[in-house]
Scaffold this motif. Structure first.
Motif, PDB file in Angstrom:
ATOM      1  N   LYS A  21       6.771  -3.394  -2.000  1.00  0.00           N
ATOM      2  CA  LYS A  21       5.343  -3.145  -1.789  1.00  0.00           C
ATOM      3  C   LYS A  21       5.044  -3.249  -0.301  1.00  0.00           C
ATOM      4  O   LYS A  21       4.845  -4.324   0.238  1.00  0.00           O
ATOM      5  CB  LYS A  21       4.494  -4.154  -2.581  1.00  0.00           C
ATOM      6  CG  LYS A  21       4.786  -4.147  -4.069  1.00  0.00           C
ATOM      7  CD  LYS A  21       4.503  -2.802  -4.688  1.00  0.00           C
ATOM      8  CE  LYS A  21       4.834  -2.778  -6.168  1.00  0.00           C
ATOM      9  NZ  LYS A  21       5.073  -1.467  -6.680  1.00  0.00           N
ATOM     10  N   ARG A  22       5.078  -2.108   0.360  1.00  0.00           N
ATOM     11  CA  ARG A  22       4.826  -2.027   1.799  1.00  0.00           C
ATOM     12  C   ARG A  22       3.997  -0.784   2.077  1.00  0.00           C
ATOM     13  O   ARG A  22       3.955   0.137   1.279  1.00  0.00           O
ATOM     14  CB  ARG A  22       6.149  -1.884   2.570  1.00  0.00           C
ATOM     15  CG  ARG A  22       7.064  -3.069   2.515  1.00  0.00           C
ATOM     16  CD  ARG A  22       6.726  -4.025   3.626  1.00  0.00           C
ATOM     17  NE  ARG A  22       7.368  -5.310   3.448  1.00  0.00           N
ATOM     18  CZ  ARG A  22       8.213  -5.838   4.303  1.00  0.00           C
ATOM     19  NH1 ARG A  22       8.580  -5.187   5.365  1.00  0.00           N
ATOM     20  NH2 ARG A  22       8.698  -7.043   4.086  1.00  0.00           N
ATOM     21  N   LYS A  23       3.389  -0.742   3.258  1.00  0.00           N
ATOM     22  CA  LYS A  23       2.722   0.465   3.726  1.00  0.00           C
ATOM     23  C   LYS A  23       3.781   1.389   4.309  1.00  0.00           C
ATOM     24  O   LYS A  23       4.733   0.936   4.952  1.00  0.00           O
ATOM     25  CB  LYS A  23       1.668   0.139   4.792  1.00  0.00           C
ATOM     26  CG  LYS A  23       0.485  -0.645   4.251  1.00  0.00           C
ATOM     27  CD  LYS A  23      -0.305   0.187   3.281  1.00  0.00           C
ATOM     28  CE  LYS A  23      -1.514  -0.565   2.770  1.00  0.00           C
ATOM     29  NZ  LYS A  23      -2.197   0.124   1.691  1.00  0.00           N
ATOM     30  N   CYS A  35       0.405   5.409   3.065  1.00  0.00           N
ATOM     31  CA  CYS A  35       0.305   5.167   1.625  1.00  0.00           C
ATOM     32  C   CYS A  35       1.122   3.923   1.273  1.00  0.00           C
ATOM     33  O   CYS A  35       1.658   3.263   2.150  1.00  0.00           O
ATOM     34  CB  CYS A  35       0.767   6.391   0.851  1.00  0.00           C
ATOM     35  SG  CYS A  35       2.493   6.818   1.125  1.00  0.00           S
ATOM     36  N   ASP A  36       1.215   3.620  -0.001  1.00  0.00           N
ATOM     37  CA  ASP A  36       1.976   2.465  -0.472  1.00  0.00           C
ATOM     38  C   ASP A  36       3.349   2.899  -0.962  1.00  0.00           C
ATOM     39  O   ASP A  36       3.511   4.005  -1.469  1.00  0.00           O
ATOM     40  CB  ASP A  36       1.242   1.780  -1.625  1.00  0.00           C
ATOM     41  CG  ASP A  36      -0.075   1.179  -1.188  1.00  0.00           C
ATOM     42  OD1 ASP A  36      -0.101   0.541  -0.111  1.00  0.00           O
ATOM     43  OD2 ASP A  36      -1.080   1.342  -1.902  1.00  0.00           O
ATOM     44  N   SER A  37       4.304   2.007  -0.841  1.00  0.00           N
ATOM     45  CA  SER A  37       5.632   2.266  -1.407  1.00  0.00           C
ATOM     46  C   SER A  37       5.689   1.688  -2.807  1.00  0.00           C
ATOM     47  O   SER A  37       4.949   0.760  -3.135  1.00  0.00           O
ATOM     48  CB  SER A  37       6.716   1.636  -0.533  1.00  0.00           C
ATOM     49  OG  SER A  37       6.558   0.236  -0.494  1.00  0.00           O
ATOM     50  N   SER A  49       0.407   7.784  -3.329  1.00  0.00           N
ATOM     51  CA  SER A  49      -0.571   8.284  -2.362  1.00  0.00           C
ATOM     52  C   SER A  49      -1.782   8.906  -3.037  1.00  0.00           C
ATOM     53  O   SER A  49      -1.785   9.170  -4.241  1.00  0.00           O
ATOM     54  CB  SER A  49       0.093   9.308  -1.433  1.00  0.00           C
ATOM     55  OG  SER A  49       0.047  10.599  -1.973  1.00  0.00           O
TER      56      SER A  49
END
Length: 118
Positions: A21-23, A35-37, A49
């Protein structure tokens, strides 16, 4: 030599993945967005996204490998999935060429215990 594959039904993965959970910064067709991973592995990652990207589109993603470097990787959109009632879209990406050192950092993260750094 055959490598083991993770069977996801409609396609097969060559490498295991782990939730991350990263940008993530995405550059696609001259547009940049964050977006988010979802998850990451040596062969690719998923991103979540607000934008719909077409399968086959080439892009560049940038993110911090947990416990590792900030990386820029070229990839291709392999799948697009939108769940009913969700505004966001999950995209499956495969990485093109990936440096051995980066591959090793991702492999180390994926193989680490689940309660370690995320």
């Amino acid at each position: 030599m055959n490598k083991p594959f993770e069977d996801k039904g409609y396609f097969r993965r060559q490498y295991p993945r782990r939730a991350m959970k990263r940008k993530v910064g995405v550059l696609c067709d001259g547009s940049y967005f964050v977006c988010d991973s979802g998850e990451v592995g040596e062969g690719g990652m998923s991103i979540i996204s607000d934008y719909v990207l077409s399968e086959g589109h080439e892009l560049v993603v940038s993110f911090q490998v947990p416990g590792g470097d900030f990386v820029f990787l070229r990839g291709v959109v392999r799948s697009t999935q939108k769940k009913e009632g969700d505004q966001r879209v999950t995209h499956g990406l495969s990485f093109n060429e990936i440096e051995f050192a980066i591959k090793r950092q991702i492999r180390s993260f994926v193989s680490a215990r689940a309660n370690a750094i995320t």
